[in-house]
Design a protein around this motif. Structure first.
Motif, short mmCIF file in Angstrom:
data_model
loop_
_atom_site.label_atom_id
_atom_site.label_comp_id
_atom_site.label_asym_id
_atom_site.label_seq_id
_atom_site.Cartn_x
_atom_site.Cartn_y
_atom_site.Cartn_z
N ILE A 107 38.29 51.21 -48.43
CA ILE A 107 39.14 51.83 -47.38
C ILE A 107 38.13 52.70 -46.72
CG2 ILE A 107 40.66 54.00 -47.11
CD1 ILE A 107 42.34 52.77 -49.99
N GLY A 108 37.27 53.50 -47.53
CA GLY A 108 36.29 54.26 -46.59
C GLY A 108 35.39 53.54 -45.68
N ALA A 109 34.60 52.44 -46.34
CA ALA A 109 33.94 51.63 -45.59
C ALA A 109 34.62 51.19 -44.41
CB ALA A 109 33.59 50.40 -46.46
N ARG A 115 28.24 49.31 -43.05
CA ARG A 115 27.33 48.17 -43.19
C ARG A 115 27.21 47.99 -44.78
NH1 ARG A 115 21.61 45.97 -40.78
NH2 ARG A 115 21.70 44.13 -41.83
N THR A 116 26.59 49.21 -45.39
CA THR A 116 26.60 49.30 -46.66
C THR A 116 27.09 50.42 -47.16
OG1 THR A 116 24.80 47.84 -46.72
CG2 THR A 116 24.77 49.31 -48.85
N THR A 117 27.66 50.59 -48.34
CA THR A 117 28.03 51.69 -49.11
C THR A 117 27.13 52.23 -50.29
OG1 THR A 117 30.43 51.70 -48.43
CG2 THR A 117 30.09 53.20 -50.08
N GLU A 174 36.27 42.89 -54.48
CA GLU A 174 35.34 41.50 -54.10
C GLU A 174 34.10 41.82 -53.38
OE1 GLU A 174 37.86 38.44 -52.73
OE2 GLU A 174 39.06 38.26 -54.74
N LEU A 175 34.01 43.09 -52.98
CA LEU A 175 32.67 43.72 -52.09
C LEU A 175 31.72 43.16 -52.83
CD1 LEU A 175 33.91 46.79 -50.96
CD2 LEU A 175 33.90 44.77 -49.54
N SER A 176 30.45 42.53 -52.06
CA SER A 176 29.25 42.17 -52.73
C SER A 176 28.57 43.29 -53.07
CB SER A 176 28.41 41.49 -51.88
OG SER A 176 28.14 42.32 -50.70
N SER A 177 27.55 43.50 -54.11
CA SER A 177 27.24 44.62 -54.49
C SER A 177 25.55 44.10 -54.92
CB SER A 177 27.61 45.21 -55.60
OG SER A 177 27.71 44.38 -56.78
N ALA A 178 24.61 45.15 -55.06
CA ALA A 178 23.24 45.24 -55.51
C ALA A 178 22.90 46.54 -56.08
CB ALA A 178 22.30 44.99 -54.13
N LEU A 179 21.61 46.22 -56.77
CA LEU A 179 21.16 47.81 -57.56
C LEU A 179 20.00 47.80 -57.14
CD1 LEU A 179 20.98 49.55 -60.05
CD2 LEU A 179 20.42 47.53 -61.32
N LEU A 180 19.38 49.16 -56.76
CA LEU A 180 18.13 49.67 -56.85
C LEU A 180 17.81 50.20 -57.91
CD1 LEU A 180 15.54 50.31 -55.23
CD2 LEU A 180 16.59 52.11 -54.00
N LEU A 194 13.49 48.79 -51.98
CA LEU A 194 14.82 48.89 -51.07
C LEU A 194 14.92 47.84 -50.31
CD1 LEU A 194 17.35 50.68 -50.31
CD2 LEU A 194 15.67 51.87 -48.59
N SER A 195 14.09 47.32 -49.67
CA SER A 195 14.14 46.03 -48.69
C SER A 195 14.63 44.92 -49.59
CB SER A 195 12.66 45.75 -48.07
OG SER A 195 12.54 46.58 -47.17
N ALA A 196 14.02 44.84 -50.82
CA ALA A 196 14.41 43.50 -51.73
C ALA A 196 16.07 44.02 -51.96
CB ALA A 196 13.49 43.67 -52.73
N ALA A 197 16.35 45.10 -52.43
CA ALA A 197 17.89 45.26 -52.86
C ALA A 197 18.76 45.02 -51.88
CB ALA A 197 17.98 46.43 -53.32
N LEU A 198 18.48 45.23 -50.46
CA LEU A 198 19.16 45.01 -49.14
C LEU A 198 19.03 43.66 -48.83
CD1 LEU A 198 18.68 48.50 -47.56
CD2 LEU A 198 20.68 47.72 -48.77
N ALA A 199 18.15 42.58 -49.23
CA ALA A 199 17.84 41.38 -48.62
C ALA A 199 19.25 40.67 -48.30
CB ALA A 199 16.86 40.89 -49.59
N GLU A 200 20.15 40.61 -49.17
CA GLU A 200 21.47 39.80 -48.88
C GLU A 200 22.58 40.57 -48.33
OE1 GLU A 200 22.57 37.74 -52.55
OE2 GLU A 200 20.22 36.80 -52.75
N ASP A 201 22.05 41.89 -47.79
CA ASP A 201 22.94 42.72 -47.02
C ASP A 201 24.28 42.98 -47.91
OD1 ASP A 201 23.31 44.19 -44.77
OD2 ASP A 201 24.77 42.58 -44.02
N PRO A 202 24.00 43.82 -49.13
CA PRO A 202 25.37 43.93 -50.10
C PRO A 202 26.29 44.87 -49.31
CG PRO A 202 23.24 45.32 -50.62
CD PRO A 202 22.76 44.17 -49.39
N ALA A 203 27.38 44.99 -49.84
CA ALA A 203 28.50 45.92 -49.12
C ALA A 203 28.25 47.24 -50.06
CB ALA A 203 29.76 45.27 -49.26
#
Length: 441
Positions: A107-109, A115-117, A174-180, A194-203
């Motif tokens: 909802i917030g996004a 682009r990323t929360t 079902e939003l995609s996610s990643a971890l730093l 950080l760039s690696a964590a965002l590489a696949e453009d996670p939500a």
């Protein structure tokens, strides 16, 4: 009106005061509204650098969020703060059907066009830690993985059976996610991590916070690198604790203010809907130190004759006050007294318990002209305060040894000027109620 640094929605009232304490005790002038305020009330606090809106979404359904949370976040967006924070409990307890954090992020996004929360849950100040995406929390001086925590793994509504935050979230969205993770935050190439964590453009991007170093790094990244990807963020009060140092380094806030003890009062009134063993110990300690008990039947509070049980609580509380003692009015004394299975057979019953306790508390405060009070239980506080006519809260006195449960000043209505503490079930030392009565941190 100065542009706020941050606005926030608290998913329950105790969590909302937790954020207010984190901000105000570090020099960020903060007001917490208990419902969407009118223009006059907003104008009264026009110089605040942080504005919060206390809510109940932790105990609500996704369908409820679609209507009510959406409306609240749109209003907060209209404040034009640098960031807007959806505040969740630091123990992250939630489920697909109740307090769905994944739906809240969706909802917030959508409202803020993220682009990323960003997601921060760890907060060492309140003894919550994340390492490699796993959540840990303290209890009685020991740290536990959240799925082995003596209280939260057995929460009566949303027990935590998964410590991996992103796996837990995957049940809710079902939003995609990643971890730093913490090694990326402390390694030689934080920007590369950080760039690696965002590489696949996670939500969703979860950022570990394990200690002071990772917290400082998380705050810098959130403020300087991730704001452009989304003004809407999610997490515990760890979001604010991470941001404070970044703001201070940029000269956006000054030194910590000094809060003097507010001093003692002779009597207070306590109401509790918590079944936590922590609250049980606090009640038992209070009863050994000048408080007197009133045990209510939670089934009576949720039934057809609920007003009779409310009246019984009021009469008993006023009688105790007339004798110079302080009442502790509760619906359970620890987990052994939990009647959750019976309560949950009645739709909306848990909300009615909170509202009933709020009615009792308001009458005690008004009729006995009390200046200080406590409401114990996160969900209880959310629904109790809705009955008390309070419009806003500000920080009266932080409690550094039990952060997350400060003493607040009430604004608006018949209880204007009241000092009130909202305490989550698992928060505080055994002497918490006595400490509030004494007015000392």
């Amino acid at each position: 009106m100065t542009r706020p640094l941050i606005s926030y929605y608290g998913d329950d009232f105790t969590g909302s005061t937790d954020v207010m304490e984190a901000l105000a005790s570090n020099g960020v002038d903060t007001v917490l509204f208990l419902k969407k305020p009118g223009g006059e009330l907003v104008e009264r606090f026009r110089q605040a650098r942080a504005m919060g809106l206390a809510g109940t979404s932790r105990s609500e359904s996704p369908d409820w969020m679609d209507v009510h949370l959406s409306d609240a976040l749109r209003w907060l967006g209209g404040l034009d703060a640098e960031l807007c924070h959806y505040k969740v409990c630091s123990t992250f307890d939630s489920s697909p059907g109740i307090g769905n954090i994944g739906r809240a992020i969706e909802i917030g996004a959508n409202i803020f066009g993220n682009r990323t929360t960003s997601l921060i849950v760890g907060a060492p100040q309140i003894r919550r830690y994340t390492a490699f995406g796993q959540l840990f929390a303290a209890y009685q001086g020991r740290n536990y993985r959240i799925d082995r925590h003596p209280v939260m793994s057995r929460h009566p509504v949303t027990p935590m059976d998964e410590a991996d935050i992103l796996l837990h979230l995957a049940r809710q969205t079902e939003l995609s996610s990643a971890l730093l993770d913490c090694t990326g935050l402390t390694g030689p190439d934080v920007a590369g991590a950080l760039s690696a964590a965002l590489a696949e453009d996670p939500a969703i991007l979860l950022i570990d916070v394990l200690d002071a170093g990772t917290q400082a790094a998380a705050g810098q990244i959130l403020w300087n690198a991730l704001r452009d990807r989304g003004r809407f963020v999610c997490g515990s009060s760890g979001v604010e604790y991470a941001l404070i140092e970044a703001w201070r380094q940029e000269g956006l806030i000054g030194a910590k203010p000094v809060f003097e003890p507010v001093g003692p009062v002779e009597q207070i009134a306590v109401v509790s809907g918590s079944v936590s063993p922590t609250t049980e110990r606090q009640i038992r300690h209070a009863l050994a130190h000048g408080f007197e008990a009133v045990a209510l039947d939670p089934l009576h509070l949720t039934g057809d004759n609920a007003e009779n049980e409310v009246e019984r609580g009021v009469v008993a509380g006023l009688e105790i006050l007339s004798r110079g003692a302080s009442p502790v009015i509760f619906t359970a004394l620890g987990p052994s007294a939990d009647r959750g299975s019976e309560i949950d057979m009645r739709e909306g019953a848990r909300h009615r318990i909170g509202r009933g306790l709020g009615k009792i508390q308001k009458r005690l405060l008004v009729e006995a002209k009390l200046r200080r009070a406590v409401v114990a239980g996160g969900d209880t506080s959310s629904h109790a305060l809705g009955e008390m006519g309070i419009e806003a809260l500000t920080l009266a006195m932080p409690l550094p040894q039990t952060p997350g449960s400060p003493l607040c000043t009430a604004h608006g209505g018949a209880l204007d000027g009241l000092q009130i503490a909202l305490k989550g079930g698992q928060v505080g030392g055994d002497d918490y109620f006595s400490m509030i009565r004494a007015g000392r941190p």
